[in-house]
Design an enzyme around this catalytic site. Structure first.
Site, PDB file in Angstrom:
ATOM      1  N   SER A  13       2.436  -7.330   0.554  1.00  0.00           N
ATOM      2  CA  SER A  13       2.451  -5.899   0.896  1.00  0.00           C
ATOM      3  C   SER A  13       1.119  -5.237   1.197  1.00  0.00           C
ATOM      4  O   SER A  13       1.095  -4.095   1.647  1.00  0.00           O
ATOM      5  CB  SER A  13       3.125  -5.110  -0.213  1.00  0.00           C
ATOM      6  OG  SER A  13       4.514  -5.221  -0.068  1.00  0.00           O
ATOM      7  N   LYS A  54      -1.491   4.670  -2.568  1.00  0.00           N
ATOM      8  CA  LYS A  54      -0.070   4.314  -2.464  1.00  0.00           C
ATOM      9  C   LYS A  54       0.706   4.994  -3.588  1.00  0.00           C
ATOM     10  O   LYS A  54       0.242   5.018  -4.740  1.00  0.00           O
ATOM     11  CB  LYS A  54       0.057   2.790  -2.552  1.00  0.00           C
ATOM     12  CG  LYS A  54       1.462   2.249  -2.322  1.00  0.00           C
ATOM     13  CD  LYS A  54       1.452   0.709  -2.376  1.00  0.00           C
ATOM     14  CE  LYS A  54       2.805   0.105  -2.077  1.00  0.00           C
ATOM     15  NZ  LYS A  54       2.797  -1.380  -2.139  1.00  0.00           N
ATOM     16  N   SER A  93       4.954  -3.489   1.960  1.00  0.00           N
ATOM     17  CA  SER A  93       5.375  -2.174   1.557  1.00  0.00           C
ATOM     18  C   SER A  93       4.281  -1.103   1.590  1.00  0.00           C
ATOM     19  O   SER A  93       4.605   0.084   1.568  1.00  0.00           O
ATOM     20  CB  SER A  93       5.953  -2.231   0.141  1.00  0.00           C
ATOM     21  OG  SER A  93       4.954  -2.612  -0.787  1.00  0.00           O
TER      22      SER A  93
HETATM   23  N1  GLN Z   1       8.089  -8.138   1.515  1.00  0.00           N
HETATM   24  C1  GLN Z   1       8.043  -8.587   0.166  1.00  0.00           C
HETATM   25  C2  GLN Z   1       9.237  -8.074  -0.604  1.00  0.00           C
HETATM   26  O1  GLN Z   1      10.012  -7.393  -0.043  1.00  0.00           O
HETATM   27  C3  GLN Z   1       6.744  -8.218  -0.484  1.00  0.00           C
HETATM   28  C4  GLN Z   1       6.696  -6.860  -1.044  1.00  0.00           C
HETATM   29  C5  GLN Z   1       5.436  -6.600  -1.785  1.00  0.00           C
HETATM   30  O2  GLN Z   1       4.461  -7.329  -1.675  1.00  0.00           O
HETATM   31  N2  GLN Z   1       5.448  -5.558  -2.579  1.00  0.00           N
HETATM   32  O3  GLN Z   1       9.405  -8.349  -1.732  1.00  0.00           O
END
Ligand code: GLN
Length: 486
Positions: free
Chosen positions: A179, A80, A155
């Site tokens: 994410s 990532k 994400s």
């Molecule tokens: N969807 C969540 C957010 O927007 C989680 C994102 C994440 O885990 N990095 O914060």
């Protein structure tokens, strides 16, 4: 033999060790899959093909010389693009870091490199990991390989898509509020979020420092166990890592059993509005566990309804602080370096660099967080959220006195259409409804495929464990994986 890029990590590792295949062949198979598919999928922001082939050939040479190499040697990984990689552009999918090349490796990257992995490239994400669909990337969305009109989740959507399209053998993601787990569910792969503090965050571009965790995304549960063992452990660079010994997670899988396993089933996680097929698939999985000798225990996690509001105070608050380092002066995009005549004073350098560098969601979170932390509002928002966060954690602590693991759906819906939720940020925030509480509490959880739901898209089963009991959730996941064809 199957196409090499479709192998699991364990299959590839065994074939490499028996010298049936070379790492160069395996790497080339992944690189050609990237070439063939990634112009459509857009899982990668950077492909380091030459470097990958050089590493692969080096591993092959070392193996030929009789060197004893670990199970990850020669395995092609997708990383990532939120992990610092020495000499390789690291963007966090943000314009503000578009040309940033870190001078060092994140601890997890360094550990995996020591084990001899081959890095194929850096994968797409929501900018700074803010999102649940990978649509917030400054470089355009990633598509779900199972249906390219749909999102891969986020994400860590690039990593999940790279796996689902067999463009890599294993991948690394991060999970701040879901994410790793949600994109794993949307793409039909395995993703584990370890306990907070189990894996070093050093060199991870910070989002929410109190919930950020690093974890493997893989094709099988065994693969996840092997990668977790390689990346876990105490790190002098990250004071929140624990000295607790790292287990040989894979060895637990060999004698895994669910006889007598007490599975908590929280009523708050089967919410109205959830797609009916999701509940059906998850209930069917629970029945399968029961048949194998587990006991289902009805449990309550009464503060679950506050997880989203608490998470969306805590996260922007920490984001507003963590993103303060991108000021147009030290590193990253700078409007004054562009010799913009309007950069007459410090404030102009800050505001113009940030106005250009950050996307709308990052800006939204900076504003909400700054507001929640400001004098006069702090008590009402941040402090209140911190208190309720403790109640959420206590819910879990109570329940884990009675059960070994908790099982829930990973997401209330399958992967949605690209653009379907971009108009309303709250819709996207609600994607975290079954994920955020676990992150706020810092518990480990895994998402594994448990069948197909609406539109024939994959459904994820979330298995939550008590602190530092990754071996229990991996074992439970493994048993299910072995008894199904998903
Ligand atoms: N969807 C969540 C957010 O927007 C989680 C994102 C994440 O885990 N990095 O914060």
């Amino acid at each position: 033999m199957r196409k090499l890029n479709t192998l699991s990590l364990i299959e590839a590792s065994e074939a490499l060790q028996k010298k049936e295949i070379s790492s160069e062949e395996l790497t080339r198979a992944c690189l050609s899959a990237i070439k063939e598919k990634d112009s459509t999928i857009h899982a990668f922001l950077t492909v380091t093909d030459e470097h990958a082939l050089t590493t692969a050939r080096d591993i092959d040479r070392r193996r030929a010389n009789g060197e004893r190499l670990g199970p990850l040697a020669g395995i092609p990984f997708a990383i990532k693009d939120i992990f610092a990689t020495q000499g390789v552009r690291t963007t966090a999918a943000s314009k503000i870091l578009e040309e940033y090349v870190p001078p060092y490796d994140a601890t997890v990257v360094a550990k995996l490199k020591e084990q001899g992995i081959v890095i194929l490239g850096k994968t797409n994400l929501d900018e700074f990991a803010h999102g649940a669909s990978t649509e917030n990337s400054a470089f355009g969305p990633t598509k779900n390989p199972l249906d390219t009109e749909r999102v891969p989740g986020g994400s860590s959507g690039g990593s999940a898509a790279a796996l689902a399209a067999d463009m890599c053998i294993a991948a690394l993601g991060t999970d701040t509020g879901g994410s790793i787990r949600q994109p794993a569910a949307f793409c039909g792969v395995v993703g584990i979020k370890p306990t907070y503090g189990r894996v070093s965050r050093y060199g991870l571009l910070s989002m929410t420092s109190s919930t950020d965790v690093v974890g493997p995304m893989t094709k099988t549960v065994t693969d996840a166990a092997v990668v977790l063992e390689a990346i876990a452990g105490e790190d002098g660079h990250d004071a929140t890592t624990t000295a607790k010994p790292v287990l040989n997670y894979r060895s637990y899988l060999e004698h895994a059993s669910v006889k007598g396993l007490r599975i908590g089933v929280p009523r708050e996680y089967f919410i109205s509005g959830m797609q009916p097929e999701i509940e059906q698939r998850v209930r069917a999985a629970l029945n399968a566990y029961e048949k194998l000798g587990a006991t289902l225990v009805d449990i309550a996690l009464p503060h679950t309804q506050y997880a989203i509001p608490v998470y969306y105070i805590v996260t922007p608050s920490e984001v507003s602080s963590n993103l303060g380092r991108y000021d147009g002066i030290r590193y990253g995009y700078s409007e004054c370096r562009m010799q913009n005549a309007e950069c007459r004073n410090l404030e102009a350098v800050y505001s113009l660099s940030r106005a250009h560098g950050f996307g709308p969601e990052a800006k939204r979170r900076i504003m909400i967080g700054t507001y929640a932390l400001s004098h006069g509002y702090y008590d009402a928002y941040y402090l209140q959220a911190a208190k309720v966060r403790t109640l959420i954690r206590r819910d879990f602590e109570e329940v884990f006195k009675k059960v070994d693991v908790i099982m829930t759906p990973t997401s209330p819906n399958v992967a949605f259409k690209i653009g379907e939720k971009t108009g309303d940020p709250l819709q996207l925030y609600l994607e975290d409804v079954l994920l955020a509480a676990v992150s706020l509490a810092g518990l480990p959880a895994i998402s594994i495929p448990c069948g197909k739901g609406a539109h024939n898209m994959p459904v994820g089963l979330q298995i939550i464990g008590n602190y530092f009991e990754e071996e229990k959730i991996l074992s439970a996941a493994y048993i299910y994986e072995q008894t199904t064809t998903h």
